[in-house]
Each structure stands twice: as structure tokens, then as C-alpha cells.
Scaffold this motif. Structure first.
Motif, short mmCIF file in Angstrom:
data_model
loop_
_atom_site.label_atom_id
_atom_site.label_comp_id
_atom_site.label_asym_id
_atom_site.label_seq_id
_atom_site.Cartn_x
_atom_site.Cartn_y
_atom_site.Cartn_z
N LEU A 1 0.82 -1.21 0.00
CA LEU A 1 0.00 0.00 0.00
C LEU A 1 0.86 1.27 0.00
O LEU A 1 0.52 2.27 -0.61
N HIS A 2 1.96 1.23 0.73
CA HIS A 2 2.88 2.37 0.80
C HIS A 2 4.30 1.84 0.64
O HIS A 2 4.60 0.75 1.08
N GLY A 3 5.13 2.67 0.04
CA GLY A 3 6.54 2.30 -0.08
C GLY A 3 6.89 1.55 -1.35
O GLY A 3 7.82 0.75 -1.37
N LYS A 4 6.15 1.83 -2.40
CA LYS A 4 6.40 1.10 -3.66
C LYS A 4 7.81 1.38 -4.17
O LYS A 4 8.46 0.48 -4.72
N ASN A 5 8.26 2.60 -4.00
CA ASN A 5 9.61 2.91 -4.50
C ASN A 5 10.66 2.07 -3.80
O ASN A 5 11.63 1.61 -4.40
N ALA A 6 10.46 1.87 -2.51
CA ALA A 6 11.40 1.04 -1.76
C ALA A 6 11.33 -0.40 -2.23
O ALA A 6 12.36 -1.09 -2.32
N VAL A 7 10.14 -0.86 -2.54
CA VAL A 7 9.97 -2.25 -2.98
C VAL A 7 10.73 -2.48 -4.29
O VAL A 7 11.32 -3.53 -4.52
N LYS A 8 10.71 -1.48 -5.14
CA LYS A 8 11.40 -1.62 -6.44
C LYS A 8 12.88 -1.90 -6.23
O LYS A 8 13.51 -2.57 -7.06
N ARG A 9 13.43 -1.41 -5.12
CA ARG A 9 14.87 -1.57 -4.88
C ARG A 9 15.19 -2.81 -4.07
O ARG A 9 16.32 -3.12 -3.78
N MET A 10 14.15 -3.54 -3.67
CA MET A 10 14.37 -4.71 -2.81
C MET A 10 14.54 -5.95 -3.66
O MET A 10 14.10 -6.00 -4.82
N SER A 11 15.16 -6.95 -3.04
CA SER A 11 15.26 -8.24 -3.72
C SER A 11 14.94 -9.33 -2.71
O SER A 11 15.14 -9.15 -1.49
N PRO A 12 14.45 -10.47 -3.19
CA PRO A 12 14.07 -11.55 -2.26
C PRO A 12 15.26 -12.03 -1.44
O PRO A 12 16.41 -11.87 -1.83
N GLY A 13 14.96 -12.61 -0.28
CA GLY A 13 15.98 -13.21 0.57
C GLY A 13 16.12 -12.51 1.91
O GLY A 13 16.49 -13.12 2.90
N GLY A 14 15.81 -11.22 1.95
CA GLY A 14 15.99 -10.50 3.21
C GLY A 14 14.90 -10.82 4.22
O GLY A 14 13.86 -11.38 3.87
N THR A 15 15.14 -10.49 5.46
CA THR A 15 14.15 -10.70 6.53
C THR A 15 13.59 -9.35 6.94
O THR A 15 14.32 -8.38 7.13
N LEU A 16 12.28 -9.31 7.05
CA LEU A 16 11.59 -8.08 7.43
C LEU A 16 10.75 -8.33 8.67
O LEU A 16 10.17 -9.42 8.82
N ASP A 17 10.68 -7.34 9.53
CA ASP A 17 9.78 -7.40 10.69
C ASP A 17 8.61 -6.46 10.42
O ASP A 17 8.82 -5.29 10.06
N PHE A 18 7.40 -6.98 10.61
CA PHE A 18 6.19 -6.19 10.39
C PHE A 18 5.40 -6.06 11.68
O PHE A 18 5.37 -6.99 12.51
N GLY A 19 4.74 -4.94 11.82
CA GLY A 19 3.90 -4.74 13.00
C GLY A 19 2.90 -3.63 12.74
O GLY A 19 2.59 -3.32 11.59
#
Lengths: 366, 480
Positions: B409-427
Motif C-alpha cells: 500500500l505504501h513504499g512502492k519505491n522502496a519495494v522496487k529496490r528490494m530483492s528476495p531473501g531479506g528478513t523483514l519485521d512487520f507490525g
């Protein structure tokens, strides 16, 4: 012979009463209903009657979006194919089957709320942020009303002048995510049913047209010979407002203000009636003594069933003031126990004529 | 109920015979100018102040004792002695744009101060009322999540340490401090039993009352009744003062010790506290402005005020939680264990072109957490950079893993720069303390016209001017 209980007939009778109350313009109706009794069906019918037969704008309040969707499905199947409005936040994902309803109208903001006879469904949170200070509807139906905390009901209550609240008080209490002890209030001390029973008994006494002999003087029993004593001002008011003009000479007061006053006949609102606790105030032996010593000829004590059990469950807090061994709370407790035991032993406890339900303590079966 | 981590910590403390730290970051703001307030009440007179000790961290207390607080004039004299301290302290904080902080020994002492404040506000004496009003700031703030105005030493210590005794036993400050700093070479339970013999809240020991204090007060009152000389009265007063100083000084000292422990360098900075300090300063300014404008503090809230305060409390709880999850490592790990934090590996990023220059992104995540609190439709935010918000579309358990797909929903620009494999914490979404004010303003407008349901008058019935069908039930059934 006792007729077997017909649950369907009872449900129909309750529904008819709720529906009829809307024709009578009753400002608020609270329907308490156990699980499976058809509460949402009642909400559905009240809403349909309001919009179709009474020409009203009806708002329906649910607690969750899922409940709103469910009610929308039910209402959309109405025989008149009347449009059903769903007040929801922009961007909310609606289930496919709800989206496909041909008579669904989705409303996202206040400007698009219908101004004509209609039904609009929304969850309480969405309704509470509506930007208006004036009523926008004629009737507010709250489904699962006991799931709505009072402070959230307050936020939506002024959207309509009349309310139908439907729910089950025996299910899960509303969840409030913070400490609210500051606003916890004592249970309402005024017991309207007990007050009604008390007043009805006064009327019965007067209807007999009896004569009384007080200190050798014989006279008729009239309202000015009767007194009612209660522990709380709210209880006094509850009795007074039921007396009517014909009984205005009946003296009704709290125990504190009844001191020094007598009446030939006294009707006593038992200080512990309807309470789940037994505090020092209500146990006070002095207060009990005043209440039981105002009569000259006859005294009747009125209370909900369960006072005896309540007294047996009592556990004194044990607070002691520095250097003082006297324990008024304990003395009061013993006095109340003695009174109840004496009345029971001499067979002077009777069920209420109009049939009152038990106190919380007795109802809990403890 | 304690969470799993807390239970494990308590078992570790029991095993070691010493409290164990349960966090590495400080959990409370400690104002360098905080005041320590220790009060003793007379037995049976819950809202009395028999003795008061007041001071600053690192300083000895100023002590005042009244011989018999049941004498109203004497009691008011003690309270009048306290007022200038708080008047000056509050003014100093207001001028500096910060907030006052009062430390008491325990939750019981906190409750006593809160109750006192309520009572004093409704006396007939303006200066006593004023003291009640000033203390009401601290009392009203105390139940709000994240508040920093009124600190109970036991509560603050328990946020940093776990002991090997029951949680209720931790409310004795002496006992708690003994667990944290046990005497060398002594059994911990014997040491705690010794510590517990010293009162640490607002009440004195009943045996001390009966055998020592009560006779001393009786003697004083007898001397007064018999018009004894000033020196005789002073003697009896001094005797009571010495007795109560013997009780109040250790409580004051213990509170100082708690502050000292929590000020230690071992506790790392907690960025979550910065927002809480700012919020506290705003609340304090708002409170003092209202007092200066003459708005009185009612004993009972109106329905409108009550509703607004409850919502403010609810928002504070969610804001504090959201802040802690972002900045406090211990809170984050507790969240992962409890399932309120989603810790997931980024498996895939799917891009869908909606129209020219508009793309939608879907994240595919996998987690091996056992008890996730997730439903479709939930909105989750990353707890660290980059800032992303994801709406959960699907949650599926496959073997030991939970697979989650969600729309960005937010942060599409950041998503474009991401690649699979990393670990994310959501809350939950980041805390918004300013937003609480806006929301409450909106509520206030919403409640401009009090509904009749929350007032004393019920409107009369207004029958509809239409004939009701004879068979109403059948008529309505035909509509359904």
C-alpha cells in the motif's frame, strides 16, 4: 394445567412488541436476547418496517465489517428490492457476493448518505467519525448492542432520535484496550421494579379501607399514615415518581432524614436489596435500626431474593482505625443476619405479589 | 499473565538467587530534576498525611511530621508546607518546556497520592485545593500508557528486572532491591524476609502502631487536652517525629536507590522514550494552561469527557506499543514470540502493471513463527527502514511455514529496490502522538450536541401518524 412453553410464539410476541413500539414512537427499546433467538432477524425486520412502512431513514449499526456484510446480504434480499446502502470506508475490500448484490449502494462519505426513506448499514467505528453534529436519521438500530462500549455508543447516539438496541448481555463483554477503573460506577441503586412493587402494596393496603387503632384512637388508614424509607435518594425518587397524586401524602425519605419521624405503617426498601456487595454503609446497624423503628403499627420490608446468601458471602475488609477496636461493619453484618434469621424463623417472608426477579447474587446461584 | 520470556527470566533469577535484567534499554525517562515524594498515612485514615519526605535524586530529604493528622489544622499546615515545593517545581518545568516527574516507592504509594489529590481538590481552602490540583496532574497521568509524570519505583524496576519471587511480592520495594542487589554470602530468601520487615509503602506496621506510635499520639493528645506547656508538646511532637522518621527515611532512601540503579550506564538509549518525553511535555503544558485559564477539574467526568479520556488512553496504549516494537529490542523479540510481530523472509516480489506508470506490487513472505496474529485485510508496516505498508491478502500454513501474500500500500519505491531473501519485521503502524490530538478534537466536535441517551431527560414517545396494520407481524414478514 400448565401449557407447554412455545419458543416460537414467545419470539413472535417479542418481535411484534418491538415492531409495535416503533409505531408508538418509543424513544428507545432494548431487546435482550439469548444466542440463536433471531436477534439479527429482528434488526432486519425493524429496519425494513422503518424504511418501507414508516417512511423513515433508518441507520443500522454493526460492530464489525463482517456483521455489516452479513446484514447487507439479508436486507438486500428484501421483497421490494429496496436499495440497501452500505456506509464503508473508501478502499474497503467487499466480499464478491456483496459486491454483486444488484440493489447495493456503497456510500463512502456523508454527502452521499440518503435523505429519503432508506436503510443504511455501517459499523460503529465508521459511524462514529461522521462529520456532523445533527441527527441524520430517524431511527438507529444497533445489532449486538452489548458489544458496544458506552463511550462508543455515545459517539453515534445523536445521529438519530430513536434507538432499538438488540443484543445478548450474556456473551463476551466489549473489549476496551486500556484501564477504565476510574469510570467504574456503582450499580444503579434505584430498583424500579422494587419501587413499583412497593407502591402497588401501598395501594393494596389503602384499597382494603381498613381501620386502625393507634394508642386507642381508631381511624381509617389513609396515605398520610404511611411512610416509605430507603437507603438512597435515588430509591426515594424512584418511589415518589410512582406514587401519583392520590398518594402524595405518603412520606418517602432516606433513613437519615426519617430520623425522629414516625408513621403508623412503614414500607422499608431493604438497604441490601439488589446489591452484589455489602458495604459498611448498607450494613450499618444504625441505619437498619432507624428503618425498622419508624412504624407504630405495621412494617413491611421489601427486597430482592438473595439477601441472605449475600450476607453469608460477606467478608469484612478488616480495616481498623488506630486504637479503635470497635467494628461497626461487623456489628451491622450480625444485625442483618439476625433480622433475616428472625423473619425466616417466624415465617414472615413472602414472595412479592408482582413477582420480582432475584438479585444478582441469587441469580448466580452462589 | 507473564509472557514466556518473563517466565524464563524469573526461573533464571530463582536459580541464581538474584534478579536478572530483562531488557538492555532503559524503559522510562528519568528527569534529572525529578522529585522524590514519600508520604506516610495514619492507620485507618487513608487520606491522611502523617509524615512527608521530599527531595531530589542524590539529595537528603526535607521531612515534615504532624503529631496527629486527624487534627485538621495541623494536617493542613503540613500540606501547606508541601505546596511551595510543587508550585516552584512545576513553574520551573513549565518555563523550561519540559515536564515534572514525581517518584514514589510503589504502586500503593502511587494510588495513595492519586486519592489524596482527588480529595484535596475539593476542600474549602484554596491553597490546599491548589496542592490537590497540582498533584492531580500526576495522578491523572499515572494510568495512561507511556506517561512519565508519576513513577512508582517498583513498577520502574520491574520493567527492567525479573526476580525469582511472585510478581505481587515485587511490590515491596525493599524486597525487590534485595533481589537486584542481594547481600553477599546470604541466602536470598532470608535477606528478602529481613527486607520485608521494613514498611515500604504508605502504611506503618500494625504492631508498631499498637505498641509504639499509638501510645505516643495518645500522650500528645492528652498533653494538648490538659493544656500542657509548649515545651511538653514539643517533646511529644519530637517523639512522634523520631518514630516516623525511622520509617520514612528508609523508604525515601530505597526510592533513591531505585533511581540510581535505573540511571546506570548499563541501560542503553531507547529512542521510543523521546516521543514519550515530548508527549509528556505537551500534556503538562496543556494541563497548566487549563489551570491558568480557570478550568476546574471535576470529581466525576461528564459522559463526553469520559469518552474522550477513554479514547485518549486507548490511543496511548497502541502508540506506546507501536513505539516500543520499533525501538525496543526486548519488546520486538517478545512480539515475535507472541506473534504480534511478523518476522518473515521475503520470498518473492510480484509486479503488476495497472496502467502506464502505475504498478501494483505483491510481496510473498514466509515465516516459521508458531502463533501469528494475522487475518486477511490486516494492514502491517515494516518496523525498520525501508518504510512499507502491506495489506494481507492471503495467509496459508504449509508444513512448518506460514506463507503470506500481501499488496503493497505504501513504499512502492522502496519495494522496487528490494530483492528476495531479506528478513523483514512487520507490525502496527508507527505511533502518531500528534494524531491523538486531532482525533480528540474531532470527537469533541462530534459530541457537541449531547445525545439524550447520555443526559438526564428522556424525550416523550412520538407516535407515528399512520394506521398500524392489524396483523403487523405478517405485514413485516412480507417485506423480508
Amino acid at each position: 394445567m400448565t401449557m407447554p412453553f412455545d419458543p416460537q410464539a414467545a419470539a413472535n410476541a417479542a418481535l411484534a412488541e418491538v415492531l409495535a413500539s416503533q409505531w408508538q414512537g418509543v424513544p428507545a427499546v432494548v431487546l435482550r436476547s439469548p444466542p440463536g433467538a433471531g436477534k439479527t432477524g429482528v434488526a432486519q425486520r425493524v429496519a425494513l418496517q422503518s424504511a418501507s412502512m414508516l417512511g423513515q431513514r433508518c441507520m443500522v449499526v454493526t460492530q464489525t465489517n463482517e456483521q455489516a456484510f452479513d446484514l447487507t446480504r439479508r436486507l438486500a434480499a428484501n421483497a421490494l428490492s429496496m436499495p440497501i446502502h452500505l456506509f464503508a470506508r473508501r478502499g474497503l475490500n467487499l466480499p464478491d457476493d456483496v459486491m454483486r448484490l444488484p440493489n447495493l449502494v456503497v456510500v463512502n462519505d456523508i454527502a452521499n448518505l440518503p435523505n429519503h426513506p432508506s436503510i443504511t448499514i455501517g459499523n460503529a467505528a465508521k459511524w462514529s467519525w461522521i462529520a456532523t453534529t445533527e441527527p441524520r436519521f430517524d431511527l438507529q438500530v444497533v445489532d449486538e448492542a452489548f458489544q458496544l462500549p458506552d463511550y462508543r455508543f455515545q459517539l453515534i447516539s445523536n445521529l438519530a432520535p430513536r434507538h432499538v438496541l438488540i443484543g445478548d448481555p450474556g456473551q463476551i463483554d466489549p473489549f476496551v484496550n486500556c484501564e477504565i477503573e476510574r469510570w467504574r460506577c456503582d450499580p444503579a441503586e434505584a430498583d424500579s421494579e422494587l419501587a413499583q412493587e412497593l407502591v402497588a402494596s401501598i395501594n393494596r393496603l389503602l384499597l382494603r379501607g381498613a381501620l386502625m387503632s393507634d394508642d386507642g384512637n381508631v381511624s381509617q388508614v389513609t396515605p398520610d399514615k404511611i411512610g416509605v424509607v430507603c437507603a438512597h435518594v435515588s430509591q426515594v425518587n424512584a418511589v415518589r415518581e410512582r406514587l401519583g397524586p392520590g398518594l402524595s401524602d405518603v412520606f418517602v425519605e432516606t433513613a437519615n432524614r426519617f430520623q425522629g419521624i414516625e408513621r403508623s405503617f412503614m414500607f422499608v426498601h431493604h438497604p441490601l436489596s439488589g446489591r452484589a456487595d455489602a458495604t459498611a454503609f448498607h450494613l450499618d446497624a444504625g441505619r437498619l435500626c432507624v428503618m425498622l423503628s419508624r412504624h407504630r403499627i405495621g412494617c413491611w420490608i421489601f427486597g430482592r431474593h438473595g439477601i441472605g446468601e449475600q450476607l453469608m458471602r460477606f467478608a469484612p475488609v478488616g480495616d481498623r482505625a488506630l486504637g479503635i477496636d470497635d467494628d461497626p461493619e461487623y456489628r451491622g453484618w450480625r444485625a442483618h443476619l439476625t433480622l433475616m434469621a428472625s423473619l425466616a424463623r417466624t415465617g414472615r417472608m413472602y414472595p412479592a405479589v408482582n413477582g420480582l426477579s432475584p438479585s444478582p447474587a441469587a441469580a448466580a446461584g452462589r | 499473565m507473564a509472557d514466556f520470556i518473563h517466565v524464563a527470566a524469573r526461573l533464571r533469577a530463582l536459580q541464581r538467587g538474584q534478579a536478572v535484567p530483562i531488557v538492555s534499554q532503559r524503559q522510562i525517562v528519568i528527569q534529572p530534576h525529578a522529585r522524590i515524594l514519600t508520604l506516610l498515612a495514619m492507620a485507618g485514615e487513608d487520606t491522611s498525611v502523617h509524615a512527608a519526605a521530599l527531595g531530589r535524586f542524590g539529595h537528603p530529604p526535607e521531612i515534615n511530621v504532624v503529631a496527629d493528622p486527624r487534627r485538621r489544622d495541623d494536617q493542613y499546615a503540613l500540606l501547606r508546607w508541601l505546596l511551595p515545593f510543587f508550585e516552584a517545581y512545576y513553574a520551573e518545568c513549565l518555563a523550561a518546556g519540559t515536564f515534572p516527574q514525581i517518584w514514589v516507592s510503589s504502586a500503593g504509594a502511587l494510588g495513595h497520592l492519586d486519592t489524596l489529590a482527588d480529595r484535596l481538590r475539593f476542600t474549602d481552602e484554596d491553597d490546599i485545593k491548589r496542592l490537590g490540583s497540582l498533584w492531580t496532574y500526576a495522578g491523572e497521568r499515572s494510568p495512561i500508557a507511556g506517561q512519565q509524570a508519576l513513577i512508582s519505583a517498583t513498577t520502574a524496576l520491574r520493567a527492567h528486572y525479573a526476580t525469582g519471587q511472585q510478581e505481587a511480592e515485587d511490590e515491596h520495594l525493599g524486597s525487590l532491591l534485595t533481589w537486584i542487589e542481594p547481600p553477599a554470602g546470604r541466602d536470598i530468601f532470608a535477606a528478602v524476609a529481613t527486607a520485608e520487615a521494613q514498611p515500604m509503602a504508605v502504611k506503618t506496621d500494625p504492631r508498631f502502631d499498637r505498641n509504639t506510635l499509638q501510645p505516643a499520639i495518645e500522650d500528645y493528645n492528652q498533653a494538648r487536652s490538659s493544656n500542657a506547656s509548649a515545651s511538653v508538646l514539643a517533646f511529644h511532637h519530637a517523639r512522634i517525629q523520631q518514630l516516623l522518621e525511622g520509617v520514612i527515611r528508609p523508604i525515601y532512601a530505597a526510592t533513591q536507590q531505585a533511581m540510581s540503579l535505573l540511571s546506570a550506564a548499563r541501560w542503553h538509549h531507547n529512542a521510543a522514550l523521546d516521543a514519550l518525553a515530548d508527549q509528556e511535555a505537551r500534556e503538562f503544558e496543556r494541563f497548566m494552561t487549563a489551570r491558568a485559564l480557570g478550568f476546574h477539574l471535576p470529581y466525576r467526568d461528564s459522559p463526553k469527557a469520559g469518552a474522550i479520556k477513554i479514547v485518549a488512553r486507548e490511543r496511548s496504549v497502541s502508540n506506546v506499543d507501536a513505539g516500543q516494537l520499533r525501538h525496543d529490542r526486548a519488546a520486538r523479540e517478545r512480539g515475535v514470540v507472541s506473534g504480534s510481530v511478523l518476522r518473515a523472509q521475503l520470498v518473492d516480489i510480484r509486479e503488476e502493471k495497472i496502467r502506464p506508470r502505475l504498478f501494483e506490487y505483491e510481496l510473498v513472505l514466509s515465516s516459521h513463527q508458531n502463533s501469528l496474529h494475522l487475518r486477511t485485510g490486516d494492514e502491517l508496516w515494516t518496523l525498520d527502514d525501508p518504510k512499507l505498508a502491506v495489506r494481507i491478502d492471503e495467509v496459508e500454513r504449509r508444513g512448518p511455514f506460514t506463507w503470506i501474500t500481501g499488496t503493497v500500500l505504501h513504499g512502492k519505491n522502496a519495494v522496487k529496490r528490494m530483492s528476495p531473501g531479506g528478513t523483514l519485521d512487520f507490525g502496527p503502524k508507527a505511533p502518531n502522538w500528534q494524531g491523538i490530538g486531532n482525533e480528540l478534537d474531532q470527537m469533541s466536535i462530534r459530541l457537541t450536541n449531547a445525545p439524550w441517551t447520555h443526559s438526564d431527560t428522556m424525550p416523550p414517545a412520538a407516535p407515528v401518524n399512520r394506521p398500524m396494520p392489524t396483523d403487523l407481524l405478517a405485514a413485516v414478514e412480507n417485506l423480508a
